[in-house]
Design a protein around this motif. Structure first.
Motif, short mmCIF file in Angstrom:
data_model
loop_
_atom_site.label_atom_id
_atom_site.label_comp_id
_atom_site.label_asym_id
_atom_site.label_seq_id
_atom_site.Cartn_x
_atom_site.Cartn_y
_atom_site.Cartn_z
N CYS A 141 42.34 36.99 29.64
CA CYS A 141 43.50 37.28 30.48
C CYS A 141 43.02 37.79 31.83
CB CYS A 141 44.42 38.30 29.81
SG CYS A 141 43.64 39.92 29.56
N LYS A 142 43.96 38.04 32.71
CA LYS A 142 43.67 38.63 34.01
C LYS A 142 44.33 40.00 34.09
CE LYS A 142 43.40 34.23 36.52
NZ LYS A 142 43.95 33.43 37.66
N ILE A 143 43.59 40.98 34.53
CA ILE A 143 44.14 42.32 34.69
C ILE A 143 43.78 42.82 36.08
CG2 ILE A 143 44.11 42.90 32.25
CD1 ILE A 143 41.53 44.38 32.67
N GLY A 144 44.65 43.66 36.62
CA GLY A 144 44.38 44.18 37.95
C GLY A 144 45.53 44.99 38.48
N GLY A 145 45.38 45.41 39.71
CA GLY A 145 46.41 46.18 40.37
C GLY A 145 46.47 47.61 39.89
N HIS A 146 47.40 48.34 40.47
CA HIS A 146 47.53 49.75 40.14
C HIS A 146 48.07 49.95 38.72
CE1 HIS A 146 46.47 51.05 44.17
NE2 HIS A 146 47.26 50.10 44.64
N GLY A 147 48.68 48.90 38.15
CA GLY A 147 49.15 49.00 36.77
C GLY A 147 48.00 49.22 35.81
N PHE A 148 46.89 48.48 36.03
CA PHE A 148 45.75 48.67 35.14
C PHE A 148 45.06 50.00 35.42
CE2 PHE A 148 41.22 48.33 34.10
CZ PHE A 148 41.34 48.11 32.73
N ALA A 149 45.11 50.47 36.65
CA ALA A 149 44.54 51.79 36.94
C ALA A 149 45.23 52.86 36.10
CB ALA A 149 44.68 52.09 38.43
N LYS A 150 46.54 52.70 35.91
CA LYS A 150 47.29 53.63 35.06
C LYS A 150 46.85 53.46 33.61
CE LYS A 150 51.98 54.64 33.44
NZ LYS A 150 53.42 54.27 33.55
N VAL A 151 46.67 52.21 33.17
CA VAL A 151 46.24 51.94 31.80
C VAL A 151 44.86 52.56 31.54
CG1 VAL A 151 45.51 50.13 30.20
CG2 VAL A 151 47.61 49.86 31.52
N ALA A 152 43.96 52.44 32.52
CA ALA A 152 42.61 53.00 32.36
C ALA A 152 42.66 54.49 32.11
CB ALA A 152 41.77 52.68 33.60
N LYS A 153 43.57 55.19 32.78
CA LYS A 153 43.71 56.63 32.56
C LYS A 153 44.22 56.93 31.15
CE LYS A 153 44.48 57.76 37.44
NZ LYS A 153 45.43 58.33 38.43
N LEU A 154 45.12 56.06 30.66
CA LEU A 154 45.62 56.23 29.29
C LEU A 154 44.51 55.96 28.27
CD1 LEU A 154 49.12 54.52 29.58
CD2 LEU A 154 48.64 56.97 29.39
N LEU A 155 43.63 55.00 28.56
CA LEU A 155 42.50 54.71 27.67
C LEU A 155 41.57 55.91 27.57
CD1 LEU A 155 41.70 51.06 28.82
CD2 LEU A 155 42.62 51.73 26.59
N VAL A 156 41.32 56.55 28.71
CA VAL A 156 40.45 57.72 28.73
C VAL A 156 41.08 58.88 27.94
CG1 VAL A 156 39.48 59.52 30.21
CG2 VAL A 156 39.33 57.13 30.89
N ALA A 157 42.41 59.03 28.08
CA ALA A 157 43.09 60.16 27.46
C ALA A 157 43.48 59.91 26.01
CB ALA A 157 44.35 60.50 28.27
N HIS A 158 43.33 58.67 25.52
CA HIS A 158 43.75 58.36 24.15
C HIS A 158 42.99 59.22 23.15
CE1 HIS A 158 44.67 56.07 20.51
NE2 HIS A 158 45.66 55.53 21.18
N PRO A 159 43.69 59.80 22.16
CA PRO A 159 43.04 60.78 21.27
C PRO A 159 42.07 60.21 20.25
CG PRO A 159 45.32 60.42 20.60
CD PRO A 159 45.14 59.69 21.90
N HIS A 160 42.17 58.90 19.93
CA HIS A 160 41.33 58.37 18.86
C HIS A 160 40.58 57.09 19.20
CE1 HIS A 160 44.30 60.87 16.53
NE2 HIS A 160 43.17 61.26 15.97
N LEU A 161 40.83 56.49 20.33
CA LEU A 161 40.18 55.23 20.68
C LEU A 161 38.69 55.43 20.91
CD1 LEU A 161 40.74 52.22 21.33
CD2 LEU A 161 40.89 52.90 23.74
N THR A 162 37.88 54.68 20.15
CA THR A 162 36.42 54.79 20.28
C THR A 162 35.76 53.46 20.60
OG1 THR A 162 36.13 54.47 17.89
CG2 THR A 162 36.31 56.75 18.68
N ASP A 163 36.42 52.33 20.28
CA ASP A 163 35.82 51.01 20.45
C ASP A 163 36.71 50.19 21.38
OD1 ASP A 163 35.01 48.29 20.13
OD2 ASP A 163 34.07 48.80 18.22
N LEU A 164 36.22 49.89 22.60
CA LEU A 164 37.01 49.19 23.61
C LEU A 164 36.26 47.95 24.06
CD1 LEU A 164 39.43 49.05 25.55
CD2 LEU A 164 38.15 50.55 27.10
#
Length: 259
Positions: A23-46
């Protein structure tokens, strides 16, 4: 897509593994998603596989690598980054220096050049957690500039682990293993790399008397898994194709290395 991902990350708080592919990802929308990925409480494999990223997304990914405290495995295999913004790609590599959680990074098939390898060397010089770095499927590694940069990367890896062994002989942390392919390096390039590195290692050994742990994996053709010593450097020769990938998976920090 960014809204869907953001909603899913907010809803599925028990998520541990996430793969985003083709897929294609970009823009400020993904920047928001990246912050959610960092803050996710259990995500270890990305894992991002065959994903096209724009300038903003690539910069956000660098911030993710820099700030992630729970993600232990990151895969950006065969992702495409903006060619007119090389600093973003270098930022991802340098961000390793601030990361304290990653033990596996797959940077395969990303068009890595000598500047990228030098940036990885810089990041790894300050990183103490990474156990596996996969740089396979980068055919331009056979260039003279890349081979020279790889020499510095491999020597830095060995020096880091030698220092770690002296600091703590009882440390259970596995050695950092680097995945390369003879297909990418070429036989002449692989021979040059091993020969030059072997000479430089002997110089370091003669000065510091430090043990050199195995750190390099070279994958090629129909060879069975085996371990050879060339110029004093242990090399893992792994079968190619699916068998080679299975062998690489076996070297993940959660698994026991082959003997």
């Amino acid at each position: 897509l960014a809204d869907i991902m953001a909603g899913g990350l907010t809803r599925f708080t028990a998520l541990q593994n996430l793969t985003i592919c083709k897929c294609k990802i970009g823009g400020h929308g993904f920047a928001k998603v990246a912050k959610l990925l960092v803050a996710h409480p259990h995500l270890t494999d990305l894992r991002f596989e065959h994903v096209a990223m724009d300038k903003i997304a690539t910069s956000a990914l660098a911030d993710l690598v820099r700030n992630a405290a729970r993600i232990t495995r990151l895969d950006v295999a065969h992702c495409t980054f903006p060619k007119n913004h090389p600093e973003a790609v270098l930022g991802i590599a340098r961000a390793l220096g601030s990361n304290t959680s990653l033990n596996t990074l797959t940077f395969a098939g990303n068009g890595l050049d000598a500047r990228g390898i030098r940036a990885l060397t810089e990041g790894l010089s300050r990183n103490t957690t990474l156990c596996l770095l996969d740089l396979s499927a980068n055919p331009q590694l056979s260039s003279p500039a890349c081979l020279k940069a790889l020499e510095d990367l491999l020597l830095a890896v060995d020096q880091r682990h030698s220092q770690a062994e002296c600091a703590s002989a009882s440390s259970e942390q596995p050695p950092l293993r680097l995945v390369l392919t003879i297909k990418d390096l070429g036989f002449a390039g692989a021979h040059q790399l091993v020969s030059q590195l072997g000479q430089r290692q002997q110089q370091v050994l003669s000065q510091q008397q430090l043990p050199m742990p195995p750190c390099t994996i070279v994958s090629h053709g129909p060879l069975p898994p085996s371990c050879l010593r060339v110029a004093g450097l242990p090399l893992w020769l792994l079968a190619g194709g699916a068998e080679g990938r299975a062998a690489i998976e076996a070297l993940m920090p959660s698994a026991r290395p082959p003997r």
